[in-house]
Design an enzyme around this catalytic site. Structure first.
Site, short mmCIF file in Angstrom:
data_model
loop_
_atom_site.label_atom_id
_atom_site.label_comp_id
_atom_site.label_asym_id
_atom_site.label_seq_id
_atom_site.Cartn_x
_atom_site.Cartn_y
_atom_site.Cartn_z
N MET A 191 36.13 37.46 36.03
CA MET A 191 37.46 36.92 35.78
C MET A 191 37.42 35.52 35.18
O MET A 191 38.41 34.80 35.22
CB MET A 191 38.26 36.87 37.09
CG MET A 191 38.66 38.23 37.60
SD MET A 191 39.64 38.09 39.11
CE MET A 191 41.13 37.32 38.49
N ASP B 79 36.77 47.57 41.03
CA ASP B 79 35.77 47.28 39.99
C ASP B 79 34.40 47.12 40.64
O ASP B 79 33.65 46.20 40.33
CB ASP B 79 36.15 46.04 39.20
CG ASP B 79 35.36 45.92 37.89
OD1 ASP B 79 34.79 46.94 37.44
OD2 ASP B 79 35.31 44.82 37.32
N GLU C 166 34.86 31.84 33.90
CA GLU C 166 33.62 31.08 34.00
C GLU C 166 33.41 30.59 35.43
O GLU C 166 34.35 30.14 36.09
CB GLU C 166 33.64 29.89 33.05
CG GLU C 166 33.69 30.26 31.57
CD GLU C 166 32.40 30.94 31.11
OE1 GLU C 166 31.32 30.57 31.63
OE2 GLU C 166 32.47 31.83 30.25
N VAL C 167 32.16 30.66 35.90
CA VAL C 167 31.84 30.28 37.28
C VAL C 167 30.97 29.04 37.27
O VAL C 167 30.05 28.91 36.45
CB VAL C 167 31.11 31.43 38.01
CG1 VAL C 167 30.89 31.06 39.47
CG2 VAL C 167 31.91 32.72 37.91
N LYS D 204 35.57 29.45 40.20
CA LYS D 204 35.77 30.35 39.07
C LYS D 204 37.06 29.97 38.36
O LYS D 204 38.15 30.04 38.94
CB LYS D 204 35.82 31.81 39.53
CG LYS D 204 36.02 32.82 38.40
CD LYS D 204 35.90 34.25 38.90
CE LYS D 204 34.47 34.58 39.28
NZ LYS D 204 34.31 36.04 39.58
N LEU E 235 27.38 28.31 36.20
CA LEU E 235 26.58 29.41 36.73
C LEU E 235 26.64 30.64 35.85
O LEU E 235 25.91 31.60 36.06
CB LEU E 235 27.04 29.76 38.15
CG LEU E 235 26.86 28.67 39.21
CD1 LEU E 235 27.46 29.12 40.54
CD2 LEU E 235 25.39 28.32 39.38
N GLY E 236 27.53 30.63 34.86
CA GLY E 236 27.66 31.77 33.95
C GLY E 236 29.04 32.37 34.01
O GLY E 236 29.94 31.90 34.71
#
Length: 275
Positions: A23, A134, A25-26, A41, A18-19
């Site tokens: 934190m 964040d 790669e998903v 993730k 998914l990109g």
């Protein structure tokens, strides 16, 4: 670490990438035990390499997983497969607020609806002692059911390193992308409160500053603080005041202008004290 379709992480089967997330790669994945689609993730190697940081991650994950709110992305599970640590989250369909803002400002009614949902999520988390640290458009997903906050409470692990090993919180979350060659600021810095930039302690009021910066951008289509370089952007956050919303959008209710201005006060004691 890049994973291919069919890879198994415990009971989770990777379906497609998914990109990149804040934190790691998903991936879209299938929970083979409960037969549901989830988002997985995979965390950066420096978190997996440190037993102390893994313990912190597990502690943070337990707290965040206890949050139950319709506008906070649910954290289902945390796991480890080989040398890879991963989080398992609710799978959301939609677009990030950052993607939506890339096409321009939101209609006022829509911006206020999302703002109310985000503020409600912040309030619920803060009451449980969880601070985002964040908050930015890239960490807000817009779905059919409304806004959903992502990566809640885990941001302080992102820059974990020698400072974190010493037991202190990281002051600066990572940027979504590096500074460009032209010096254009992208990523996290435009939403950071002065106390974060100075490396001071953060609390719920730090999230309120970021919330004000996001709402300003949602209503005007412009960032509250801008700069040609990282240094000039930081200087703007520390010392300048953004143009009033009503100056940029004359039909804006005066109360909204005053509310956002107070969110963006340099002094945490002068901001709204709760979401």
């Amino acid at each position: 670490m890049a994973l291919s379709a069919g890879t198994r992480l415990g009971s989770y089967e990777i379906l497609e990438p998914l990109g990149a997330g804040g934190m790691g790669e998903v991936y879209r994945a299938k929970d083979t035990r409960l037969d549901r689609t989830v988002a997985v993730k995979v965390l950066p190697a420096h978190l997996s390499a440190s037993p102390k940081l893994r313990q912190r991650l597990e502690r943070e994950a337990k707290v965040v997983s206890s949050l139950s709110h319709p506008h906070i992305c649910t954290l289902h599970d945390i796991g480890r497969e080989g040398e890879a640590d991963f989080l398992v989250m609710e799978y959301l369909e939609g677009e990030t607020l950052a993607d939506r803002l890339s096409t321009g400002r939101l209609p006022l009614e829509q911006a206020l609806r999302y703002a109310i949902e985000i503020a409600a999520a912040l309030d619920a988390a803060h009451r449980h002692g969880v601070i985002h640290r964040d908050l930015k458009p890239g960490n807000v997903m817009l779905t059919k059911s409304g806004a959903k906050l992502l990566d809640f409470g885990l941001a302080k692990l992102r820059d974990a390193g020698s400072v974190e090993e010493a037991g202190e919180e990281s002051a600066l979350p990572t940027e979504a992308r590096p500074l460009t060659d032209e010096g254009q600021i992208v990523g996290t810095y435009p939403y950071m409160a002065p106390e974060q930039l100075e490396g001071k302690a953060t609390d719920a009021r730090t999230d309120i500053f970021a919330f004000g910066a996001m709402l300003y951008e949602m209503v005007t289509g412009l960032r509250a603080f801008q700069g040609e370089s990282r240094a000039s952007l930081i200087a703007a956050i520390m010392s300048s005041q953004p143009r009033s919303i009503s100056e940029l959008q004359p039909m804006t209710p005066p109360l909204l202008d005053r509310m956002v201005t107070r969110c963006l006060d340099k002094d945490p004691d002068e901001r709204w004290q709760s979401a």
